[in-house]
Design an enzyme around this catalytic site. Structure first.
Site, PDB file in Angstrom:
ATOM      1  N   GLY A 165       0.769  -1.241   0.000  1.00  0.00           N
ATOM      2  CA  GLY A 165       0.000   0.000   0.000  1.00  0.00           C
ATOM      3  C   GLY A 165       0.796   1.286   0.000  1.00  0.00           C
ATOM      4  O   GLY A 165       0.235   2.349   0.285  1.00  0.00           O
ATOM      5  N   LYS A 166       2.083   1.237  -0.357  1.00  0.00           N
ATOM      6  CA  LYS A 166       2.889   2.462  -0.341  1.00  0.00           C
ATOM      7  C   LYS A 166       2.327   3.522  -1.279  1.00  0.00           C
ATOM      8  O   LYS A 166       2.281   4.705  -0.938  1.00  0.00           O
ATOM      9  CB  LYS A 166       4.340   2.165  -0.726  1.00  0.00           C
ATOM     10  CG  LYS A 166       5.136   1.392   0.299  1.00  0.00           C
ATOM     11  CD  LYS A 166       6.612   1.338  -0.045  1.00  0.00           C
ATOM     12  CE  LYS A 166       6.896   0.710  -1.383  1.00  0.00           C
ATOM     13  NZ  LYS A 166       6.536  -0.730  -1.420  1.00  0.00           N
ATOM     14  N   LYS A 193       9.213   8.974  -7.951  1.00  0.00           N
ATOM     15  CA  LYS A 193       9.480   7.533  -7.954  1.00  0.00           C
ATOM     16  C   LYS A 193      10.845   7.336  -8.601  1.00  0.00           C
ATOM     17  O   LYS A 193      10.983   7.391  -9.824  1.00  0.00           O
ATOM     18  CB  LYS A 193       8.395   6.788  -8.749  1.00  0.00           C
ATOM     19  CG  LYS A 193       8.545   5.271  -8.756  1.00  0.00           C
ATOM     20  CD  LYS A 193       8.095   4.655  -7.439  1.00  0.00           C
ATOM     21  CE  LYS A 193       8.128   3.139  -7.498  1.00  0.00           C
ATOM     22  NZ  LYS A 193       7.602   2.516  -6.263  1.00  0.00           N
ATOM     23  N   ASP A 249       3.620   3.868 -10.539  1.00  0.00           N
ATOM     24  CA  ASP A 249       3.180   4.242  -9.194  1.00  0.00           C
ATOM     25  C   ASP A 249       2.989   5.748  -9.055  1.00  0.00           C
ATOM     26  O   ASP A 249       2.033   6.210  -8.420  1.00  0.00           O
ATOM     27  CB  ASP A 249       4.185   3.749  -8.149  1.00  0.00           C
ATOM     28  CG  ASP A 249       4.209   2.234  -8.030  1.00  0.00           C
ATOM     29  OD1 ASP A 249       3.236   1.587  -8.471  1.00  0.00           O
ATOM     30  OD2 ASP A 249       5.193   1.701  -7.489  1.00  0.00           O
ATOM     31  N   GLU A 272       8.666   7.884  -3.149  1.00  0.00           N
ATOM     32  CA  GLU A 272       8.200   6.519  -2.910  1.00  0.00           C
ATOM     33  C   GLU A 272       9.245   5.516  -3.381  1.00  0.00           C
ATOM     34  O   GLU A 272       9.609   5.478  -4.554  1.00  0.00           O
ATOM     35  CB  GLU A 272       6.886   6.245  -3.635  1.00  0.00           C
ATOM     36  CG  GLU A 272       6.355   4.844  -3.323  1.00  0.00           C
ATOM     37  CD  GLU A 272       5.189   4.420  -4.183  1.00  0.00           C
ATOM     38  OE1 GLU A 272       4.903   3.207  -4.224  1.00  0.00           O
ATOM     39  OE2 GLU A 272       4.561   5.292  -4.812  1.00  0.00           O
ATOM     40  N   GLY A 273       9.720   4.693  -2.454  1.00  0.00           N
ATOM     41  CA  GLY A 273      10.704   3.686  -2.794  1.00  0.00           C
ATOM     42  C   GLY A 273      10.075   2.473  -3.455  1.00  0.00           C
ATOM     43  O   GLY A 273       8.865   2.388  -3.656  1.00  0.00           O
ATOM     44  N   ALA A 274      10.941   1.513  -3.814  1.00  0.00           N
ATOM     45  CA  ALA A 274      10.504   0.246  -4.395  1.00  0.00           C
ATOM     46  C   ALA A 274      10.703  -0.849  -3.350  1.00  0.00           C
ATOM     47  O   ALA A 274      11.816  -1.038  -2.854  1.00  0.00           O
ATOM     48  CB  ALA A 274      11.311  -0.068  -5.651  1.00  0.00           C
ATOM     49  N   GLY A 275       9.631  -1.544  -2.993  1.00  0.00           N
ATOM     50  CA  GLY A 275       9.760  -2.588  -1.982  1.00  0.00           C
ATOM     51  C   GLY A 275      10.089  -2.008  -0.619  1.00  0.00           C
ATOM     52  O   GLY A 275       9.515  -0.996  -0.210  1.00  0.00           O
ATOM     53  N   PRO A 314      -7.898   2.255   4.595  1.00  0.00           N
ATOM     54  CA  PRO A 314      -8.755   1.078   4.438  1.00  0.00           C
ATOM     55  C   PRO A 314      -8.418   0.271   3.193  1.00  0.00           C
ATOM     56  O   PRO A 314      -7.994   0.818   2.165  1.00  0.00           O
ATOM     57  CB  PRO A 314     -10.165   1.667   4.350  1.00  0.00           C
ATOM     58  CG  PRO A 314      -9.972   3.067   3.900  1.00  0.00           C
ATOM     59  CD  PRO A 314      -8.665   3.513   4.469  1.00  0.00           C
TER      60      PRO A 314
END
Length: 230
Positions: free
Chosen positions: A14-15, A37, A50, A110-113, A201
Site C-alpha cells: 500500500g505504499k 518515484k 506508481d 516513494e521507494g521500491a519494496g 482502508p
C-alpha cells in the site's frame, strides 16, 4: 517537512495509496505537491506507474516524476542489470528531490519494496537517499500477523543509520479485522519506537479520485495533515 521518504516493510502493502493520501491531504491544505518515484520496475513504456497512480488519486496540482523504468518486476538493481540499463543512484534521486522541493511545498519519494532493496550493485538503497536529503522516513506496513517483526527490523535499520522514523501507517486495513490485526494497532508503535500515524482502508486505491480525495484526511493523523486519531 519539505521532503518525506515513503518506504515499507515489503512490496504490495500500500505504499502508493498511502503516498496518494499524503498528497491529497497536503493539497487539501493548499500545498503544492510532487511525487517522485526513483525506480519503477515491472512495467512497459507507456503503462501507468506508481507515480501516475498517486497523481490520479490525489488530484489536480500534484506532479508525478519517474526517474527510471525497468521492464522486469524485480529489485531495481537486478532489473537494471538484466535490462542492460544504467541504475538509479542515490544522488540522482536526491538531486531530483531537491529540484522539486525548490518548486513545491512537499515532495514525497516513494521507494521500491522495502527500505534496503538495492538500487545498484554497489548496495545503494533508499536509506542513502534519505541520508543525503536529511529527510524523515514514513514506513508503510501490513495489518496482519508478522507485521510487528518486519516493522521492528525496518525501524532498527533506520536507527542504525541515524535516520528519522517519522511514524508508521497501515497500508491496507481490512473491513473485518481479525484478532492479530486489532492487537497490532496497539503494538505497532512499540515495535517501531514511533507513532502510528494512520490507517488506510483496504480497497482505497479503487475509489474514484474525488471520493479518495474527500476521505484521505480521515485516514491520516494530524501530523500528516489529517484528522485520524488512534
Amino acid at each position: 517537512m519539505a521532503v518525506i521518504v515513503v518506504t515499507g516493510t515489503g512490496t504490495g502493502i500500500g505504499k502508493t495509496v498511502v503516498t496518494a493520501a499524503l498528497a491529497a491531504a497536503a493539497r487539501a491544505q493548499g500545498r503544492t505537491v510532487a511525487v517522485l518515484k526513483p525506480a519503477q520496475t515491472g512495467l512497459a513504456p507507456g503503462e501507468p506507474g506508481d507515480a501516475d497512480d498517486a497523481v490520479r488519486l490525489a488530484g489536480d496540482g500534484v506532479r508525478g516524476v519517474e526517474l527510471a523504468r525497468y521492464p522486469e518486476p524485480l529489485a531495481p538493481a537486478t532489473a537494471a542489470r538484466r535490462a542492460g540499463m544504467r541504475p538509479v543512484l542515490p544522488r540522482d534521486a536526491a538531486e531530483a528531490a531537491e529540484k522539486l522541493a525548490a518548486e513545491h511545498d512537499l515532495v514525497l519519494i516513494e521507494g521500491a519494496g522495502g527500505l534496503l532493496v538495492r538500487f545498484d550493485d554497489a548496495g545503494a538503497t533508499l536509506a542513502d537517499v534519505a541520508r543525503l536529503l536529511d529527510a524523515p522516513v514514513l514506513v508503510v506496513v501490513p495489518a496482519g500477523l508478522g507485521t510487528l517483526n518486519a516493522t521492528a527490523l525496518t525501524a532498527e535499520a533506520l536507527r542504525a543509520r541515524q535516520l528519522e522514523l517519522l511514524g508508521v501507517v497501515v497500508g491496507s486495513w481490512p473491513q473485518r479485522p481479525d484478532l492479530a490485526e486489532r492487537c497490532n494497532l496497539t503494538d505497532l508503535p512499540e515495535a517501531a519506537g514511533a507513532p502510528l500515524l494512520g490507517v488506510v482502508p483496504q480497497g482505497a486505491g479503487a475509489l474514484a479520485p474525488d471520493v479518495f480525495q474527500g476521505r484521505a484526511t480521515d485516514w491520516l493523523a494530524p501530523r500528516l495533515g489529517g484528522t485520524w486519531r488512534p
